[in-house]
Design a protein around this motif. Structure first.
Motif, short mmCIF file in Angstrom:
data_model
loop_
_atom_site.label_atom_id
_atom_site.label_comp_id
_atom_site.label_asym_id
_atom_site.label_seq_id
_atom_site.Cartn_x
_atom_site.Cartn_y
_atom_site.Cartn_z
N PRO A 26 -24.48 -46.73 39.40
CA PRO A 26 -24.57 -47.00 37.96
C PRO A 26 -25.75 -47.90 37.62
CG PRO A 26 -22.92 -48.41 38.95
CD PRO A 26 -23.39 -47.49 40.04
N ILE A 27 -26.45 -47.52 36.56
CA ILE A 27 -27.49 -48.37 35.98
C ILE A 27 -26.89 -49.02 34.75
CG2 ILE A 27 -29.79 -48.46 34.96
CD1 ILE A 27 -29.90 -47.71 37.87
N PHE A 28 -26.90 -50.35 34.71
CA PHE A 28 -26.25 -51.10 33.64
C PHE A 28 -27.27 -51.69 32.67
CE2 PHE A 28 -23.08 -51.39 37.05
CZ PHE A 28 -21.91 -51.12 36.37
N SER A 29 -26.89 -51.70 31.39
CA SER A 29 -27.54 -52.53 30.39
C SER A 29 -26.63 -53.73 30.16
CB SER A 29 -27.74 -51.74 29.09
OG SER A 29 -28.08 -52.61 28.03
N PHE A 30 -27.23 -54.89 29.92
CA PHE A 30 -26.44 -56.11 29.77
C PHE A 30 -26.53 -56.68 28.36
CE2 PHE A 30 -27.65 -55.79 34.24
CZ PHE A 30 -26.41 -55.86 34.86
N THR A 31 -26.82 -55.83 27.39
CA THR A 31 -26.94 -56.28 26.00
C THR A 31 -25.66 -56.96 25.53
OG1 THR A 31 -28.44 -54.44 25.51
CG2 THR A 31 -27.39 -55.53 23.63
N GLY A 32 -25.80 -58.14 24.94
CA GLY A 32 -24.65 -58.88 24.45
C GLY A 32 -23.80 -59.46 25.55
N GLY A 33 -24.32 -59.47 26.78
CA GLY A 33 -23.58 -60.04 27.90
C GLY A 33 -22.49 -59.14 28.46
N VAL A 34 -22.39 -57.90 27.95
CA VAL A 34 -21.38 -56.96 28.42
C VAL A 34 -22.06 -55.82 29.17
CG1 VAL A 34 -19.55 -55.37 27.77
CG2 VAL A 34 -19.88 -57.49 26.48
N PRO A 35 -21.78 -55.64 30.47
CA PRO A 35 -22.41 -54.54 31.20
C PRO A 35 -21.89 -53.18 30.75
CG PRO A 35 -20.80 -55.65 32.60
CD PRO A 35 -20.91 -56.45 31.35
N ARG A 36 -22.80 -52.30 30.42
CA ARG A 36 -22.46 -50.92 30.05
C ARG A 36 -23.33 -49.97 30.86
NH1 ARG A 36 -21.94 -53.71 25.21
NH2 ARG A 36 -20.05 -53.30 24.00
N ILE A 37 -22.74 -48.90 31.35
CA ILE A 37 -23.49 -47.94 32.15
C ILE A 37 -24.33 -47.08 31.22
CG2 ILE A 37 -23.36 -46.09 33.85
CD1 ILE A 37 -20.57 -47.13 34.58
N VAL A 38 -25.63 -47.01 31.49
CA VAL A 38 -26.53 -46.23 30.65
C VAL A 38 -27.19 -45.08 31.42
CG1 VAL A 38 -27.02 -48.12 29.05
CG2 VAL A 38 -28.43 -47.85 31.10
N SER A 39 -26.98 -45.06 32.75
CA SER A 39 -27.57 -44.00 33.56
C SER A 39 -26.95 -44.07 34.95
CB SER A 39 -29.10 -44.17 33.67
OG SER A 39 -29.69 -43.13 34.43
N VAL A 40 -27.20 -43.04 35.77
CA VAL A 40 -26.86 -43.10 37.18
C VAL A 40 -28.10 -42.69 37.98
CG1 VAL A 40 -24.42 -42.57 36.80
CG2 VAL A 40 -26.01 -40.73 37.32
N VAL A 41 -28.20 -43.19 39.20
CA VAL A 41 -29.36 -42.90 40.03
C VAL A 41 -29.33 -41.45 40.50
CG1 VAL A 41 -30.53 -43.44 42.21
CG2 VAL A 41 -29.61 -45.29 40.78
#
Length: 278
Positions: free
Chosen positions: A199-214
């Protein structure tokens, strides 16, 4: 596509979008080999493929695991790997997992073609969903949220298993998005053999969200990069297929947890994270 052609394709994509490419100062990977360091990442797990190889997968619902489509193909025969040959080990660390689950149903993107090459079309569609035999309802293993794509200025991070870290994942909390085009992301995240589906995570707002996979790795101007797809419509389509009860279902009844052990790095499955097109 050869390794040289893959490099040329990636460089072409990067140069077209960012003529004066500047990489972010990436964080070093941190090994999550203790309960304290790995507590927040228990929903990331190792997908063991018939004892021959492994990928990384992530729980995004109590019974759904997100990974890369190429993990579900045999590298030699190019045929689909049966769901009953796959086991998800949530939070796998030093020989133990927080939960073990077999796979009931597997869905790959309808436009994905496993042919041993790495092209923009393959990377864009390199996404799969696994429906588990039983939901994971464990307060220590909480599914991650997803987002269609990272923001234009987002830094991202990756949690992955790999050939040299098969017994515990690592977290690289800060890496950069070098380029994006037509739903494909080129990222400076440090990935290696075994990291497919991570999983590739974005940490916007301090909450990890998956935005892509390798999907694959490559090299640009001496810097290793990871390739992946933005989730958006591809993930929405996979969810709809699962909800409709379609996809490749297991052909044998559940036999309990197998706990097969992955052997050496030589794998006959798509789970071996080789160089792009390898």
């Amino acid at each position: 596509m050869t390794e040289g052609n893959v490099r040329a394709w990636v460089i072409g994509l990067v140069v077209a979008l960012l003529p004066a490419m500047a990489l972010a100062k990436d964080a070093r990977p941190q090994r999550l080999d203790s309960l304290e360091t790995g507590r927040a990442w228990q929903a990331v797990g190792r997908l063991d493929i018939d004892g021959k190889g492994f990928c990384t997968g992530t729980l995004i619902d109590t019974d759904l695991v997100l990974t890369a489509a190429h993990c579900l193909f045999d590298r030699k025969t190019k045929k689909r790997i049966r769901p009953e040959m796959i086991e998800f080990r949530a939070g796998w660390r030093n020989g133990r997992a927080s939960a073990y689950r077999g796979v009931r149903r597997a869905v790959v993107h309808p436009d994905y073609v496993f042919d041993g090459s790495v092209t923009s079309t393959r990377v864009r569609n390199d996404l799969a969903l696994l429906q588990l035999e039983q939901p994971i309802r464990n307060t220590t293993v909480m599914p991650f949220r997803t987002a269609d794509h990272p923001g234009s200025e987002d830094e991202v991070g990756v949690v992955s298993y790999a050939r040299d870290r098969a017994e515990a994942p690592t977290l690289q909390e800060v890496c950069g998005i070098i380029a994006r085009q037509d739903g494909i992301l080129v990222m400076s995240c440090d990935v290696d053999f075994g990291s497919s589906g991570s999983p590739i995570f974005s940490f916007t707002g301090g909450v990890p969200r998956i935005v892509s996979v390798v999907s694959a790795k490559a090299e640009v101007r001496g810097t290793r990069v990871a390739l992946g797809t933005e989730l958006g419509e591809p993930l929405e389509l996979l969810r709809a297929i699962i909800d409709a009860g379609r996809g490749l279902a297991r052909s044998t009844p559940p036999r309990g947890v197998r706990h097969v052990m992955v052997g050496d790095a030589r794998s006959e499955t798509g789970a071996k994270f080789d160089r792009p097109g390898g």
